[in-house]
Design a protein around this motif. Structure first.
Motif, PDB file in Angstrom:
ATOM      1  N   GLU A 145     -19.190  -5.048  93.083  1.00 31.54           N
ATOM      2  CA  GLU A 145     -19.998  -4.303  94.040  1.00 31.54           C
ATOM      3  C   GLU A 145     -21.326  -5.016  94.292  1.00 31.54           C
ATOM      4  O   GLU A 145     -21.740  -5.895  93.524  1.00 31.54           O
ATOM      5  CB  GLU A 145     -20.265  -2.893  93.514  1.00 31.54           C
ATOM      6  N   LEU A 146     -21.989  -4.615  95.359  1.00 34.88           N
ATOM      7  CA  LEU A 146     -23.276  -5.201  95.696  1.00 34.88           C
ATOM      8  C   LEU A 146     -24.348  -4.727  94.718  1.00 34.88           C
ATOM      9  O   LEU A 146     -24.309  -3.587  94.255  1.00 34.88           O
ATOM     10  CB  LEU A 146     -23.683  -4.805  97.117  1.00 34.88           C
ATOM     11  N   PRO A 147     -25.321  -5.579  94.396  1.00 33.41           N
ATOM     12  CA  PRO A 147     -26.416  -5.137  93.528  1.00 33.41           C
ATOM     13  C   PRO A 147     -27.250  -4.067  94.211  1.00 33.41           C
ATOM     14  O   PRO A 147     -27.388  -4.041  95.438  1.00 33.41           O
ATOM     15  CB  PRO A 147     -27.221  -6.415  93.287  1.00 33.41           C
ATOM     16  N   ASN A 148     -27.818  -3.185  93.407  1.00 31.87           N
ATOM     17  CA  ASN A 148     -28.626  -2.071  93.892  1.00 31.87           C
ATOM     18  C   ASN A 148     -30.101  -2.461  93.842  1.00 31.87           C
ATOM     19  O   ASN A 148     -30.599  -2.909  92.810  1.00 31.87           O
ATOM     20  CB  ASN A 148     -28.371  -0.841  93.016  1.00 31.87           C
ATOM     21  N   SER A 149     -30.801  -2.283  94.935  1.00 26.10           N
ATOM     22  CA  SER A 149     -32.215  -2.671  94.982  1.00 26.10           C
ATOM     23  C   SER A 149     -33.043  -1.917  93.942  1.00 26.10           C
ATOM     24  O   SER A 149     -34.075  -2.421  93.472  1.00 26.10           O
ATOM     25  CB  SER A 149     -32.786  -2.427  96.383  1.00 26.10           C
ATOM     26  N   ALA A 150     -32.606  -0.705  93.559  1.00 29.63           N
ATOM     27  CA  ALA A 150     -33.347   0.074  92.565  1.00 29.63           C
ATOM     28  C   ALA A 150     -33.310  -0.580  91.189  1.00 29.63           C
ATOM     29  O   ALA A 150     -34.177  -0.305  90.349  1.00 29.63           O
ATOM     30  CB  ALA A 150     -32.789   1.495  92.484  1.00 29.63           C
ATOM     31  N   GLY A 151     -32.329  -1.447  90.951  1.00 29.84           N
ATOM     32  CA  GLY A 151     -32.207  -2.076  89.642  1.00 29.84           C
ATOM     33  C   GLY A 151     -32.866  -3.426  89.536  1.00 29.84           C
ATOM     34  O   GLY A 151     -32.849  -4.049  88.466  1.00 29.84           O
TER      35      GLY A 151
END
Length: 271
Positions: free
Chosen positions: A155-161
């Motif tokens: 999956e795509l990385p989450n900007s929150a992480g």
């Protein structure tokens, strides 16, 4: 910049499995630590190794660049490990539906600046020995209370992480990348020894392993006292000399409940 580094698996030396991985390319000015999340997906340690070895010489400035980099490197990993997974239906199912997960932290040295990035709860630190001042990419101890964001090829990385920034290098300044549990130890000890005990006290009220460690730090450092550089940073630096020094170092901290059971990895940089 020159580095010293060590990585050891859980329960070493009795058990040597280690899902952490690191890269220390001093001449290129690239350093990375990845912590494979074995509780999710499969081939976590192999994924952590893949991530660290594929780090480019260009720092990540935002999550879009991180996603673009992953887009160019996940397929090789997938092709290699799908061939292994497909021989067993249960392994294949887990691989295809859960993927492989890890946290990641990086440092790039360019034009007298250290470009740092963190995805998940890995720890990046900058320390000035003379002033005794420690800076962390994320100093909030409460980040360790919940499951971290994880890089997954599925999956795509989450900007929150994702976090990124720049430290301007000063003479004598030192830096470190650590996997989460060893990073927790350093941050808790620094909070206790510098009087910033309120976050530790809030954590210590929680009936969890993390809360118990926070309480252990409050009790231990209030009785022992001392300065962070001499009591924490320098012993860590000395322990990185070899596996023969790093293993007993981590075992002693665990026996005092100042360090949780986990894989431990640290890269420390200095002039």
């Amino acid at each position: 910049m020159r580095s010293r580094q060590q990585s050891v698996g859980k329960e070493a030396p009795a058990y040597s499995d280690n899902e952490d991985a690191f890269r220390a390319a001093d001449e290129a000015g690239i350093w990375a630590v990845a912590d494979g999340a074995g509780g999710t997906g499969i081939y976590a340690g192999e994924w952590a190794q893949h991530l660290t070895q594929q780090i480019t010489d260009v720092p990540f400035r935002n999550v879009v660049e991180l996603a673009h980099w992953l887009d160019g490197h996940w397929e090789g990993f997938f092709n290699t490990y799908y061939c292994r997974a497909e021989v067993d239906y249960l392994i294949e199912h887990k691989f295809m539906h859960e993927g492989s997960c890890a946290t990641l932290t990086t440092l790039h040295y360019k034009e007298n600046k250290l470009h740092w990035s963190v995805y998940g709860d890995a720890v990046a630190l900058s320390f000035q020995p003379v002033a005794g001042k420690l800076l962390a990419a994320n100093s909030d101890l409460h980040q360790f209370e919940s499951a971290p964001y994880l890089i997954n090829w599925l999956e795509l990385p989450n900007s929150a992480g994702f976090q990124t920034g720049i430290w301007q290098h000063q003479p004598g300044q030192q830096y470190a990348l650590l996997s989460d549990t060893l990073g927790q130890y350093v941050l808790m000890a620094y909070a206790a020894l510098t009087g910033d005990t309120e976050p530790l006290r809030r954590l210590a009220q929680q009936p969890t392993a993390l809360g118990n460690r926070a309480q252990a730090h409050l009790l231990y450092w209030s009785a022992k006292g001392g300065h962070f550089s001499e009591s924490v940073w320098q012993p860590l630096r000395a322990a990185l000399a070899s596996p023969e020094t790093f293993v007993p170092y981590s075992q002693q901290l665990r026996s005092q409940n100042l360090l949780g059971a986990d894989d431990y990895t640290c890269i420390l940089l200095e002039d």
